[in-house]
Design a protein around this motif. Sequence first.
Motif, PDB file in Angstrom:
ATOM      1  N   ALA A 117       0.844  -1.202   0.000  1.00  0.00           N
ATOM      2  CA  ALA A 117       0.000   0.000   0.000  1.00  0.00           C
ATOM      3  C   ALA A 117       0.878   1.249   0.000  1.00  0.00           C
ATOM      4  O   ALA A 117       1.866   1.319   0.738  1.00  0.00           O
ATOM      5  CB  ALA A 117      -0.922   0.008   1.217  1.00  0.00           C
ATOM      6  N   LYS A 118       0.484   2.210  -0.830  1.00  0.00           N
ATOM      7  CA  LYS A 118       1.260   3.453  -0.949  1.00  0.00           C
ATOM      8  C   LYS A 118       0.359   4.654  -0.688  1.00  0.00           C
ATOM      9  O   LYS A 118      -0.842   4.608  -0.937  1.00  0.00           O
ATOM     10  CB  LYS A 118       1.881   3.562  -2.338  1.00  0.00           C
ATOM     11  CG  LYS A 118       2.891   2.466  -2.601  1.00  0.00           C
ATOM     12  CD  LYS A 118       3.480   2.566  -3.980  1.00  0.00           C
ATOM     13  CE  LYS A 118       4.459   1.411  -4.173  1.00  0.00           C
ATOM     14  NZ  LYS A 118       4.920   1.320  -5.535  1.00  0.00           N
ATOM     15  N   ASP A 119       0.981   5.722  -0.200  1.00  0.00           N
ATOM     16  CA  ASP A 119       0.237   6.959   0.004  1.00  0.00           C
ATOM     17  C   ASP A 119       0.163   7.741  -1.309  1.00  0.00           C
ATOM     18  O   ASP A 119       0.640   7.267  -2.346  1.00  0.00           O
ATOM     19  CB  ASP A 119       0.856   7.786   1.139  1.00  0.00           C
ATOM     20  CG  ASP A 119       2.275   8.256   0.847  1.00  0.00           C
ATOM     21  OD1 ASP A 119       2.709   8.221  -0.325  1.00  0.00           O
ATOM     22  OD2 ASP A 119       2.967   8.659   1.804  1.00  0.00           O
ATOM     23  N   ALA A 120      -0.406   8.929  -1.268  1.00  0.00           N
ATOM     24  CA  ALA A 120      -0.595   9.737  -2.473  1.00  0.00           C
ATOM     25  C   ALA A 120       0.727  10.111  -3.144  1.00  0.00           C
ATOM     26  O   ALA A 120       0.773  10.358  -4.350  1.00  0.00           O
ATOM     27  CB  ALA A 120      -1.386  11.002  -2.133  1.00  0.00           C
ATOM     28  N   LYS A 121       1.819  10.132  -2.384  1.00  0.00           N
ATOM     29  CA  LYS A 121       3.135  10.480  -2.931  1.00  0.00           C
ATOM     30  C   LYS A 121       3.870   9.260  -3.480  1.00  0.00           C
ATOM     31  O   LYS A 121       4.970   9.383  -3.996  1.00  0.00           O
ATOM     32  CB  LYS A 121       3.988  11.144  -1.854  1.00  0.00           C
ATOM     33  CG  LYS A 121       3.448  12.464  -1.364  1.00  0.00           C
ATOM     34  CD  LYS A 121       4.301  13.037  -0.258  1.00  0.00           C
ATOM     35  CE  LYS A 121       3.674  14.290   0.311  1.00  0.00           C
ATOM     36  NZ  LYS A 121       4.446  14.794   1.460  1.00  0.00           N
ATOM     37  N   GLY A 122       3.292   8.062  -3.328  1.00  0.00           N
ATOM     38  CA  GLY A 122       3.928   6.852  -3.831  1.00  0.00           C
ATOM     39  C   GLY A 122       4.844   6.161  -2.838  1.00  0.00           C
ATOM     40  O   GLY A 122       5.551   5.225  -3.182  1.00  0.00           O
TER      41      GLY A 122
END
Length: 161
Positions: A117-122
């Motif tokens: 899982a990654k956040d909006a920034k990758g």
Amino acid sequence: MSLFGATSQLVEVKIYYKNIEISGGSSKIVVLSDKEGNIQLQQQEEFIKKKQEKQEEIKAGDRSIEVLTTMWKILSWGDQNKITKRCERYTPEGLQSIDYYKFRDLRIKSCLQSWDAKDAKGTVVPVTTETIDMLPSDVVFALVNRYDTVTEGSQDEQEKN
């Protein structure tokens, strides 16, 4: 495989999901079955391949099906007992029972070891009790149900053995 090495292995659990727009401009995560997720992911990949062959622009909406890959620990007998002990509760009459909701929560948080899982920034989001608590409940239910299927086998597999 040795009996005493079985619980040191990790098992992979994947879920397929998509983010759909709902009324009012908000969105919702919808978890797909493995079968439907595989079909839609394959269709999506074929669509993108055709766009690449035609040198057409690939838009963000072209990749609507996403896959969350997680790695889970298999509980040993001792681990299972520790979790169960932490979930014991007693009625006013002194009867012992298990808080099933606490057991499920502790089991998930003890077994889920990693994900992609990654956040909006990758950036990959670490697996912590806090990040697990932030997931949509549908996603957590799907993950634990698939973990149970992987570790316990389906009803058909159990009947064969």
